[in-house]
Design a protein around this motif. Structure first.
Motif, PDB file in Angstrom:
ATOM      1  N   ILE A  49       0.081  -7.702  -5.581  1.00 45.05           N
ATOM      2  CA  ILE A  49      -0.859  -8.813  -5.432  1.00 45.05           C
ATOM      3  C   ILE A  49      -2.161  -8.374  -6.095  1.00 45.05           C
ATOM      4  O   ILE A  49      -2.595  -7.227  -5.913  1.00 45.05           O
ATOM      5  CB  ILE A  49      -1.110  -9.165  -3.953  1.00 45.05           C
ATOM      6  N   ARG A  50      -2.788  -9.271  -6.858  1.00 45.29           N
ATOM      7  CA  ARG A  50      -4.084  -8.988  -7.475  1.00 45.29           C
ATOM      8  C   ARG A  50      -5.120  -9.936  -6.883  1.00 45.29           C
ATOM      9  O   ARG A  50      -4.943 -11.148  -6.877  1.00 45.29           O
ATOM     10  CB  ARG A  50      -4.031  -9.157  -8.994  1.00 45.29           C
ATOM     11  N   VAL A  69      -5.606 -15.686  -6.146  1.00 43.60           N
ATOM     12  CA  VAL A  69      -4.717 -14.541  -5.996  1.00 43.60           C
ATOM     13  C   VAL A  69      -3.595 -14.671  -7.017  1.00 43.60           C
ATOM     14  O   VAL A  69      -3.034 -15.749  -7.196  1.00 43.60           O
ATOM     15  CB  VAL A  69      -4.119 -14.498  -4.564  1.00 43.60           C
ATOM     16  N   ALA A  70      -3.270 -13.555  -7.677  1.00 49.19           N
ATOM     17  CA  ALA A  70      -2.084 -13.482  -8.541  1.00 49.19           C
ATOM     18  C   ALA A  70      -1.059 -12.620  -7.819  1.00 49.19           C
ATOM     19  O   ALA A  70      -1.415 -11.759  -7.003  1.00 49.19           O
ATOM     20  CB  ALA A  70      -2.442 -12.881  -9.893  1.00 49.19           C
ATOM     21  N   ARG A  95      -8.529  -6.169  -8.068  1.00 48.68           N
ATOM     22  CA  ARG A  95      -7.828  -5.014  -7.496  1.00 48.68           C
ATOM     23  C   ARG A  95      -6.359  -5.343  -7.296  1.00 48.68           C
ATOM     24  O   ARG A  95      -6.013  -6.446  -6.880  1.00 48.68           O
ATOM     25  CB  ARG A  95      -8.465  -4.632  -6.158  1.00 48.68           C
ATOM     26  N   ILE A  96      -5.495  -4.364  -7.588  1.00 46.65           N
ATOM     27  CA  ILE A  96      -4.046  -4.514  -7.399  1.00 46.65           C
ATOM     28  C   ILE A  96      -3.657  -3.870  -6.077  1.00 46.65           C
ATOM     29  O   ILE A  96      -4.019  -2.722  -5.797  1.00 46.65           O
ATOM     30  CB  ILE A  96      -3.260  -3.837  -8.547  1.00 46.65           C
ATOM     31  N   TYR A  97      -2.907  -4.605  -5.263  1.00 44.41           N
ATOM     32  CA  TYR A  97      -2.390  -4.120  -3.976  1.00 44.41           C
ATOM     33  C   TYR A  97      -0.879  -4.017  -4.113  1.00 44.41           C
ATOM     34  O   TYR A  97      -0.204  -5.006  -4.332  1.00 44.41           O
ATOM     35  CB  TYR A  97      -2.747  -5.100  -2.851  1.00 44.41           C
ATOM     36  N   GLN A  98      -0.369  -2.789  -3.995  1.00 44.12           N
ATOM     37  CA  GLN A  98       1.073  -2.604  -4.080  1.00 44.12           C
ATOM     38  C   GLN A  98       1.524  -1.408  -3.290  1.00 44.12           C
ATOM     39  O   GLN A  98       2.599  -0.995  -3.239  1.00 44.12           O
ATOM     40  CB  GLN A  98       1.560  -2.546  -5.526  1.00 44.12           C
ATOM     41  N   GLY A 110       3.041 -15.385 -10.471  1.00 42.92           N
ATOM     42  CA  GLY A 110       2.226 -16.583 -10.543  1.00 42.92           C
ATOM     43  C   GLY A 110       0.855 -16.338  -9.960  1.00 42.92           C
ATOM     44  O   GLY A 110       0.478 -15.203  -9.663  1.00 42.92           O
ATOM     45  N   GLN A 111       0.132 -17.436  -9.766  1.00 40.70           N
ATOM     46  CA  GLN A 111      -1.198 -17.345  -9.161  1.00 40.70           C
ATOM     47  C   GLN A 111      -1.538 -18.661  -8.498  1.00 40.70           C
ATOM     48  O   GLN A 111      -0.958 -19.695  -8.817  1.00 40.70           O
ATOM     49  CB  GLN A 111      -2.244 -16.971 -10.195  1.00 40.70           C
TER      50      GLN A 111
END
Length: 148
Positions: A140-141, A109-110, A145-148, A58-59
Motif C-alpha cells: 500500500i502506498r 491510497v495506491a 510511503r510504501i507499507y508492505q 489500483g488507487q
C-alpha cells in the motif's frame, strides 16, 4: 456429403477460434486468475464476473476507516472508492506489515494486492510481503510511503 461435413467442421473450428480471442468476451473459467491486473477497469471486470484470487493494482480515495479485525491475524481495514466509483474493502495485515497510522478519510491510497469478490465490491488483501515466498508480495502506498 463428405465435403459438406468437412466444410461445416472447418467453419465451426474457425468460429470457435475467433470467439476465443474476442477481448470483449467474458473471461472463461480457465482464465489465469493469478495474473496482475493494473487498472480499475480490470477490477470492475473481476467484480462483474465474480472472479477472485486476482493480483490487482489500483488507487482510490479512503471513504471510511473501520475498526481493526483482530480475529486471527490482525488487519487494518478501510473502504476505498476507486475513480470508477467502485468501493473496495482493504484488509491490510498488520501482523506482517506496518500499520498506516496517519490514514484518514479523503486520503489517496495506491495498492497492489489480491482481489476477492463479494457483493459489496470486493476485498483487497495480501497487501504485504509473503514471509514464505509462496505468494506475490503486495503493498500500500500512502503519502509517498510504501507499507508492505
Amino acid at each position: 456429403m463428405k465435403k459438406l461435413i468437412l466444410i461445416v467442421a472447418i467453419a465451426a473450428a474457425a468460429v470457435y477460434g475467433l470467439s476465443r480471442n474476442d477481448p470483449s468476451a467474458p473471461p472463461s473459467a480457465t482464465t489465469d486468475v493469478t495474473s496482475a491486473a493494473h487498472d480499475g477497469n480490470s477490477i470492475a471486470r473481476a467484480f462483474e464476473y465474480r472472479r477472485s484470487n486476482i493480483q490487482v493494482e489500483g488507487q482510490g480515495t479512503v471513504t471510511r476507516i473501520l475498526p481493526d479485525d483482530a480475529d486471527g491475524s490482525r488487519h487494518q481495514r478501510f473502504i476505498l472508492r476507486l475513480d470508477s466509483g467502485q468501493s473496495l474493502l482493504i484488509a491490510h495485515n498488520i501482523d506482517l506489515a506496518p500499520r498506516i497510522d496517519d490514514l484518514g478519510q479523503g486520503d489517496r491510497v495506491a495498492f497492489h494486492g489480491e482481489y476477492e469478490w463479494n457483493q459489496k465490491g470486493g476485498v483487497i488483501h495480501w497487501t504485504h510481503h509473503d514471509p514464505d515466498g509462496s505468494h506475490q508480495d503486495g503493498w500500500i502506498r500512502h503519502d509517498g510511503r510504501i507499507y508492505q
